[in-house]
Design a protein around this motif. Structure first.
Motif, mmCIF file in Angstrom:
data_model
loop_
_atom_site.group_PDB
_atom_site.id
_atom_site.type_symbol
_atom_site.label_atom_id
_atom_site.label_comp_id
_atom_site.label_asym_id
_atom_site.label_seq_id
_atom_site.Cartn_x
_atom_site.Cartn_y
_atom_site.Cartn_z
ATOM 1 N N LEU A 1 5.204 -5.330 0.342
ATOM 2 C CA LEU A 1 6.045 -6.550 0.490
ATOM 3 C C LEU A 1 6.987 -6.313 -0.923
ATOM 4 O O LEU A 1 8.265 -6.583 -0.690
ATOM 5 C CB LEU A 1 5.306 -7.632 0.080
ATOM 6 N N PHE A 2 6.805 -5.685 -1.960
ATOM 7 C CA PHE A 2 7.697 -5.553 -3.039
ATOM 8 C C PHE A 2 8.649 -4.480 -2.625
ATOM 9 O O PHE A 2 9.805 -4.808 -3.390
ATOM 10 C CB PHE A 2 6.723 -4.956 -4.339
ATOM 11 N N LYS A 3 8.385 -3.615 -1.886
ATOM 12 C CA LYS A 3 9.129 -2.705 -1.561
ATOM 13 C C LYS A 3 10.051 -2.908 -0.255
ATOM 14 O O LYS A 3 10.657 -2.088 0.370
ATOM 15 C CB LYS A 3 8.608 -1.180 -1.502
ATOM 16 N N ASN A 4 9.966 -4.256 0.244
ATOM 17 C CA ASN A 4 10.617 -4.560 1.314
ATOM 18 C C ASN A 4 10.066 -3.824 2.703
ATOM 19 O O ASN A 4 10.960 -3.526 3.496
ATOM 20 C CB ASN A 4 12.158 -4.487 1.209
ATOM 21 N N ILE A 5 8.881 -3.436 2.659
ATOM 22 C CA ILE A 5 8.346 -2.787 4.017
ATOM 23 C C ILE A 5 7.453 -3.670 4.438
ATOM 24 O O ILE A 5 6.563 -4.247 3.949
ATOM 25 C CB ILE A 5 7.468 -1.379 3.468
ATOM 26 N N LYS A 6 7.879 -4.230 5.877
ATOM 27 C CA LYS A 6 7.056 -5.102 6.478
ATOM 28 C C LYS A 6 5.545 -4.621 6.878
ATOM 29 O O LYS A 6 5.883 -3.615 7.602
ATOM 30 C CB LYS A 6 7.913 -5.866 7.595
ATOM 31 N N PRO A 7 4.481 -5.475 6.607
ATOM 32 C CA PRO A 7 3.242 -4.755 7.037
ATOM 33 C C PRO A 7 2.944 -5.307 8.547
ATOM 34 O O PRO A 7 3.968 -5.862 9.209
ATOM 35 C CB PRO A 7 2.243 -5.897 6.470
ATOM 36 N N THR A 8 2.249 -4.331 9.029
ATOM 37 C CA THR A 8 2.095 -4.363 10.524
ATOM 38 C C THR A 8 0.625 -4.905 10.819
ATOM 39 O O THR A 8 0.110 -5.274 10.128
ATOM 40 C CB THR A 8 2.173 -2.906 11.236
ATOM 41 N N LEU A 9 0.295 -5.051 12.141
ATOM 42 C CA LEU A 9 -0.706 -5.603 12.651
ATOM 43 C C LEU A 9 -2.007 -4.778 12.219
ATOM 44 O O LEU A 9 -2.950 -5.056 11.926
ATOM 45 C CB LEU A 9 -0.882 -5.649 14.182
ATOM 46 N N THR A 10 -1.711 -3.430 12.078
ATOM 47 C CA THR A 10 -2.529 -2.250 11.682
ATOM 48 C C THR A 10 -3.072 -2.754 10.275
ATOM 49 O O THR A 10 -4.238 -2.642 9.871
ATOM 50 C CB THR A 10 -2.168 -1.101 11.918
ATOM 51 N N THR A 11 -2.045 -3.064 9.443
ATOM 52 C CA THR A 11 -2.257 -3.458 8.265
ATOM 53 C C THR A 11 -3.237 -4.477 8.017
ATOM 54 O O THR A 11 -4.202 -4.495 7.327
ATOM 55 C CB THR A 11 -0.939 -3.881 7.397
ATOM 56 N N TYR A 12 -2.863 -5.722 8.612
ATOM 57 C CA TYR A 12 -3.644 -6.831 8.278
ATOM 58 C C TYR A 12 -5.013 -6.575 9.236
ATOM 59 O O TYR A 12 -6.082 -7.376 8.602
ATOM 60 C CB TYR A 12 -2.917 -8.069 9.227
ATOM 61 N N SER A 13 -5.118 -5.925 10.239
ATOM 62 C CA SER A 13 -6.293 -5.965 10.817
ATOM 63 C C SER A 13 -7.309 -5.262 10.003
ATOM 64 O O SER A 13 -8.306 -5.418 9.904
ATOM 65 C CB SER A 13 -5.978 -5.018 12.218
ATOM 66 N N ALA A 14 -6.981 -3.982 9.328
ATOM 67 C CA ALA A 14 -7.802 -3.346 8.685
ATOM 68 C C ALA A 14 -8.279 -4.183 7.348
ATOM 69 O O ALA A 14 -9.750 -4.040 7.079
ATOM 70 C CB ALA A 14 -7.262 -2.068 7.845
ATOM 71 N N ILE A 15 -7.528 -4.978 6.609
ATOM 72 C CA ILE A 15 -8.062 -5.718 5.813
ATOM 73 C C ILE A 15 -8.969 -7.059 6.013
ATOM 74 O O ILE A 15 -9.870 -6.999 5.527
ATOM 75 C CB ILE A 15 -6.558 -6.394 4.862
ATOM 76 N N ILE A 16 -8.483 -7.584 7.040
ATOM 77 C CA ILE A 16 -9.186 -8.877 7.662
ATOM 78 C C ILE A 16 -10.512 -8.326 8.253
ATOM 79 O O ILE A 16 -11.676 -8.771 7.709
ATOM 80 C CB ILE A 16 -8.508 -9.593 8.620
ATOM 81 N N ARG A 17 -10.739 -7.255 8.679
ATOM 82 C CA ARG A 17 -11.969 -6.765 9.281
ATOM 83 C C ARG A 17 -13.010 -6.263 8.137
ATOM 84 O O ARG A 17 -14.008 -6.666 8.073
ATOM 85 C CB ARG A 17 -11.840 -5.474 10.187
ATOM 86 N N CYS A 18 -12.272 -5.503 6.982
ATOM 87 C CA CYS A 18 -13.074 -5.311 5.788
ATOM 88 C C CYS A 18 -13.523 -6.496 5.167
ATOM 89 O O CYS A 18 -14.732 -6.476 4.606
ATOM 90 C CB CYS A 18 -12.147 -4.269 4.975
ATOM 91 N N LEU A 19 -12.601 -7.441 4.991
ATOM 92 C CA LEU A 19 -13.133 -8.702 4.235
ATOM 93 C C LEU A 19 -14.276 -9.468 4.966
ATOM 94 O O LEU A 19 -15.060 -9.850 4.354
ATOM 95 C CB LEU A 19 -11.767 -9.601 4.256
ATOM 96 N N CYS A 20 -14.059 -9.552 6.188
ATOM 97 C CA CYS A 20 -15.225 -10.273 7.068
ATOM 98 C C CYS A 20 -16.536 -9.317 6.827
ATOM 99 O O CYS A 20 -17.608 -10.061 6.934
ATOM 100 C CB CYS A 20 -14.730 -10.309 8.266
#
Length: 609
Positions: free
Chosen positions: A481-500
């Protein structure tokens, strides 16, 4: 090429025959002169003689020739140009035979300034004039133009026959036929070149050996092996001796024909003709033997070279080293490498790469690395291929960390490994669960000016999450986000699954809301992870809220998620609550299936017990 009196007599008879055929076919669509002339011939009228000399169409040839002789910039008055026809063009060119500059000036004026397409006959007259005056550079250029013009015509004519016809009227040199042969080959028209060669031989001309070498090389490149030998046989019939280049080309022909057993006979034939096989001959044969797996024959020729006092060079040794390495005999290959150095040859990057590949194929990475150090010490700079084979060797041995260390080491020596190889290594490290090493290497690449990209961030985040290092993954997401690179579904999916998976479902829900703000809709995988996380926490109210949210906000109805919550509700043994939950879910679109009924029946049994 020699022109004997017998050849002249033969040429004269053939020329006359072609001329008769040419005149007979002028009204026939298959006439040799098929490039049309858009102008009409001047009409000869006695009345024109009453006009001034410069305006008399009957004098058009005299006017242009005079102006050419006086080097005037204007060759003809505009009013006279419509009277300039094909016959006049030919007559003017023939009258300018002794002045090739004037003839070429006129020819270019007709072709370029008047947009008048000269006939093949006119081209051939011009070619004879240029060749007779030894203006070979312009001859070759004009031949190339004529070949290009002729091949684009649907009714191609024979340039060779037209050149023969023109010999009747103008001075000529046999070299023009040699040049035609070379011009065809230069244009990639090998078949036309071969036809020209055969016509030359049939007329009794002896083409120059350099032209024949061009032809042999052209035939070899298009894999017309049998015709190469046909040309060679014709050479013997007409008494043309080959030179070293001829025999080296034919050596390639032998190697390509798969008939390696002809080699000894061919070498004997060379010696009979007075030509000793040179380094090119031996290198060609040795390389062919190596490629065909006949290493013993290649080594035999290597020893013969010393006997015949032809010193093997770097190419010879590299070919043999390659052959030994292919057979897995790396030790002998290295001995030959040392022998090459001892006789004063300096190994190049190709020699080193060949031996390094041999060691890598045997899994001897330590020896390959030592050879790399020797290479650098000898001031031979490793190239991209060197780096590639070493990194691939470490990948094959599953020691990717050693590959990273190699990159760091090479950088200290001032040798930069190509960025694409480093990026591939980052991805490889991620996929073998070494995210920290991958991140470290990527940071080095970024320092060298490589802009971080989305694919690499996703690979790193997925790798960290797979190893349950979710905090590092979240840091990388923030860096994106700091480098203006928009995260993707892959980005969020990996983090959310790991947190759960780590019982941090509430944080997972926070990231889900975050992704929705970026207009990224969650998928069934994220739904299952969050719902499963809430069920593991026994927080069924939150789980139901998630089911409702996914159904109403994202039109995502996941029966697997519904069944997991329904199972947890039924296991509490409150049948009324189970039925109420089922009713609420059906109202928003969830449909019970056979598994749902099984959970309901299991719940009833628990209540009854």
């Amino acid at each position: 090429m020699n022109r004997s009196p017998a050849n002249q007599t033969l040429l004269k008879s053939i020329s006359q025959s072609l001329i008769k055929r040419h005149h007979f076919s002028t009204s026939n669509p298959s006439s040799l002169q098929t490039i049309p002339n858009s102008r009409t011939n001047s009409l000869i009228s006695p009345l024109y003689n009453l006009l001034p000399h410069t305006q008399n169409p009957n004098k058009i040839v005299d006017i242009i020739c005079t102006n050419l002789k006086e080097r005037k910039s204007t060759l003809l008055d505009k009013d006279m140009i419509p009277h300039l026809g094909t016959q006049e063009v030919s007559r003017i060119l023939l009258r300018c035979q002794s002045d090739s500059f004037a003839a070429l000036t006129f020819f270019n004026w007709v072709k370029n300034d008047l947009a008048f397409v000269p006939t093949v006959h006119d081209y051939c007259i011009m070619l004879h004039i240029l060749a007779w005056s030894h203006n070979f550079s312009h001859t070759m250029k004009l031949l190339s133009d004529l070949i290009e013009l002729n091949k684009s015509k649907p009714d191609k004519v024979s340039i060779f026959e037209n050149l023969i016809i023109c010999t009747k009227d103008c001075s000529w040199e046999p070299v023009v036929f040699d040049m035609l042969l070379k011009a065809y080959l230069k244009a990639g028209l090998v078949r036309d070149g071969l036809i020209t060669f055969r016509k030359m031989v049939k007329l009794g001309f002896a083409p120059k050996i350099i032209s024949i070498n061009f032809l042999l090389d052209g035939l070899l490149k298009v894999n017309r092996i049998d015709e190469c030998w046909g040309v060679y046989e014709e050479m013997g019939k007409i008494g043309i001796r080959g030179n070293t280049f001829t025999f080296n080309i034919l050596t390639h022909v032998i190697c390509k024909s798969e008939d390696i057993d002809k080699v000894n006979k061919f070498l004997e034939k060379m010696e009979e003709d007075g030509f000793e096989p040179d380094i090119v001959t031996y290198n060609t044969l040795i390389d062919s033997y190596v490629r065909k797996g006949r290493l013993k024959d290649a080594l035999y020729l290597y020893n013969i070279m010393y006997i015949r006092r032809v010193m093997p060079d770097l190419i010879t040794h590299t070919s043999l080293i390659n052959g030994l390495c292919k057979e897995g005999n790396v030790r002998d290959a290295h001995k030959l490498f040392h022998r090459m150095v001892q006789i004063g040859l300096k190994p190049d990057v190709f020699s080193y790469n060949t031996l390094i590949c041999g060691y890598i194929n045997k899994g001897m990475m330590q020896e390959a690395r030592a050879l790399l150090h020797e290479m650098i010490k000898g001031k031979v700079t490793p190239n991209d291929f060197t780096c590639l084979v070493l990194i691939e060797g470490y990948r094959k041995e599953n020691t990717l960390i050693s590959a990273v260390n190699l990159i760091v080491e090479l950088k200290k020596f001032g040798i930069l490994v190509p960025k694409r190889l480093q990026i591939d290594l980052v991805v490889a490290l991620c996929r073998v669960d070494k995210p920290f090493a991958a991140k470290s290497l990527w940071e080095r690449i970024s320092q060298d000016g490589k802009e971080p990209n989305l694919q690499i961030y996703d690979e790193l985040i997925v790798a960290f999450c797979k190893s349950n290092y979710v905090n590092e993954a979240i840091q990388l997401k923030d860096e994106m986000l700091f480098k203006n690179i928009k995260p993707t579904l892959t980005t969020y999916s990996a983090i959310i699954r790991c947190l759960c998976r780590l019982n941090r479902t509430a944080e997972g829900e926070f990231f889900m809301r975050d992704m929705v703000e970026f207009c990224i809709h969650p998928d069934a995988t994220i739904c299952r992870s969050l719902v499963s996380g809430r069920c593991k926490e026994k927080n069924l109210n939150e789980a139901e809220l998630l089911l409702t949210l996914f159904a109403e906000e994202f039109q995502l109805l996941c029966n697997e998620c519904y069944n997991e919550v329904f199972k947890a509700v039924c296991e509490e043994g409150d049948i009324n609550r189970s039925m109420e939950f089922q009713n609420r879910m059906q109202r928003i679109g969830y449909t019970p299936n056979s598994l749902s009924f099984k959970y309901a029946i299991d719940g009833l049994f628990r209540t009854a017990a």
